[in-house]
Design an enzyme around this catalytic site. Sequence first.
Site, short mmCIF file in Angstrom:
data_model
loop_
_atom_site.label_atom_id
_atom_site.label_comp_id
_atom_site.label_asym_id
_atom_site.label_seq_id
_atom_site.Cartn_x
_atom_site.Cartn_y
_atom_site.Cartn_z
CB SER A 271 -0.89 0.04 1.25
OG SER A 271 -1.76 -1.05 1.25
CG HIS B 294 -2.38 -0.51 -3.97
ND1 HIS B 294 -3.06 0.66 -3.70
CD2 HIS B 294 -2.41 -1.22 -2.81
CE1 HIS B 294 -3.46 0.65 -2.45
NE2 HIS B 294 -3.09 -0.47 -1.89
CD GLU C 230 -4.07 3.41 -6.36
OE1 GLU C 230 -4.62 4.50 -6.25
OE2 GLU C 230 -3.34 2.92 -5.47
CG ASN D 142 -4.38 4.20 0.39
OD1 ASN D 142 -5.59 4.07 0.60
ND2 ASN D 142 -3.56 3.18 0.35
N1 LIG Z 1 -5.40 -5.15 3.97
C1 LIG Z 1 -5.62 -4.21 3.07
O1 LIG Z 1 -6.66 -3.52 3.08
C2 LIG Z 1 -4.59 -3.96 1.98
C3 LIG Z 1 -5.01 -3.31 0.81
C4 LIG Z 1 -4.10 -3.15 -0.23
C5 LIG Z 1 -2.79 -3.57 -0.07
N2 LIG Z 1 -2.39 -4.18 1.09
C6 LIG Z 1 -1.00 -4.64 1.18
O2 LIG Z 1 -0.96 -6.04 0.93
C7 LIG Z 1 0.10 -6.64 1.67
C8 LIG Z 1 -0.49 -7.75 2.53
O3 LIG Z 1 -1.49 -7.23 3.35
P1 LIG Z 1 -2.59 -8.16 4.05
O4 LIG Z 1 -3.60 -7.24 4.62
O5 LIG Z 1 -2.97 -9.27 3.16
O6 LIG Z 1 -1.69 -8.73 5.26
P2 LIG Z 1 -1.91 -10.08 6.12
O7 LIG Z 1 -1.22 -9.82 7.41
O8 LIG Z 1 -3.35 -10.49 6.10
O9 LIG Z 1 -1.09 -11.17 5.28
C9 LIG Z 1 0.30 -11.16 5.16
C10 LIG Z 1 0.73 -12.61 4.93
O10 LIG Z 1 2.12 -12.61 4.61
C11 LIG Z 1 2.66 -13.80 5.16
N3 LIG Z 1 4.10 -13.66 5.22
C12 LIG Z 1 4.86 -13.00 6.12
N4 LIG Z 1 6.18 -13.08 5.77
C13 LIG Z 1 6.22 -13.81 4.62
C14 LIG Z 1 7.26 -14.25 3.78
N5 LIG Z 1 8.53 -13.95 4.05
N6 LIG Z 1 6.96 -14.99 2.68
C15 LIG Z 1 5.65 -15.29 2.40
N7 LIG Z 1 4.62 -14.91 3.18
C16 LIG Z 1 4.90 -14.18 4.28
C17 LIG Z 1 1.97 -13.94 6.51
O11 LIG Z 1 2.05 -15.30 6.96
C18 LIG Z 1 0.55 -13.51 6.15
O12 LIG Z 1 -0.25 -14.63 5.79
C19 LIG Z 1 0.75 -5.51 2.47
O13 LIG Z 1 1.86 -5.04 1.75
C20 LIG Z 1 -0.33 -4.44 2.52
O14 LIG Z 1 0.20 -3.13 2.59
C21 LIG Z 1 -3.27 -4.40 2.11
#
Ligand SMILES: NC(=O)c1ccc[n+]([C@@H]2O[C@H](COP(=O)([O-])OP(=O)(O)OC[C@H]3O[C@@H](n4cnc5c(N)ncnc54)[C@H](O)[C@@H]3O)[C@@H](O)[C@H]2O)c1
Length: 297
Positions: A123, A144, A156, A195
Amino acid sequence: MSEFEIETFCVTGAGQMGSQIAMLGALAGIETRLHDISAEQIERAMAQNRKHVGRRVEKGKMSSEELEAAFSRLKTTDDLAEAASGADFVVEAVVEKLDVKREVFAQLDRHAPAHAILASNSSYLMSSEIADATSRRGKVCNMHFFYPPLVMRLVEVVRGETTEEATALAAMGLARRMGREPVLLHKEMPGFLVNRILRAISNEAYFLLESGVASFEDIDKACRQGLNHPLGPFQLSDFSGLDIGYNARMEIYRRTGREEDRPAPSLARRVERGDLGRKTGRGFYDYSTDPPTPTGE
Ligand SMILES: NC(=O)c1ccc[n+]([C@@H]2O[C@H](COP(=O)([O-])OP(=O)(O)OC[C@H]3O[C@@H](n4cnc5c(N)ncnc54)[C@H](O)[C@@H]3O)[C@@H](O)[C@H]2O)c1
């Protein structure tokens, strides 16, 4: 220019975002691999995907054969080398930590074919902060998605300092193939488009509230009725979690040291009390009532 062929798609990080991004790939007819370091998380992610996509069958939007075909295209593994080998396009959706992402990209660079594109779903972290962890800086970009990716159509696509045009176009093409609506950012800027705009609205809403100009429920009402927004800024903060907004603001404040970037007292008080919005049942609104009622201080 010929279309970049994507036969095999890989997603690493099977959390809230990655699990559904992988599902989008499989639903689009692409052989997809979903990787996470946690086998339990992969199991949870697949159960969630079954639940979400199962609703499409219940609603008659897809047949159970189509559903099973999509799931047969979605393979899971906790071995990154296995997930990335042979992949044409990889989306990284691991935790939002720069050092973890850089390490994941370095590993992807070792295991994915030389032609493969590596995109980050981050993000806030920009691809130029990550690309030099690989030997293919031109093939790294941001892609994104929005939560929940199975529902939200916008993607995005961001060209970083070294992202080749063909990489961005391939990411746009993949998003369209998944039935999403991509927008292209010609250069990177923290927060990308949505954002940044959201933060500008939300900062103004907090400023108006703290200045005593109007109550938060009236500011929400003004945005709903005057701008046709489905939710006002305080309702939206409750929906995404007040801790998320608080932490993001604290991070900016730490970096700039400017008083106006510090989280607003009305937000800080609630976070300190553990009133984090919908997920705790109380934030700016109290969700034990229907409809939710505005809370006091
Ligand atoms: N949640 C949202 O609304 C949102 C929206 C857009 C983008 N994002 C981005 O997406 C990404 C993930 O967010 P999320 O909300 O899914 O997080 P989340 O915490 O739900 O999931 C993250 C996952 O990554 C795994 N992980 C950690 N280290 C790892 C590694 N070395 N190799 C493989 N897997 C690993 C964890 O086990 C977990 O399952 C972030 O960069 C976040 O900024 C989130």
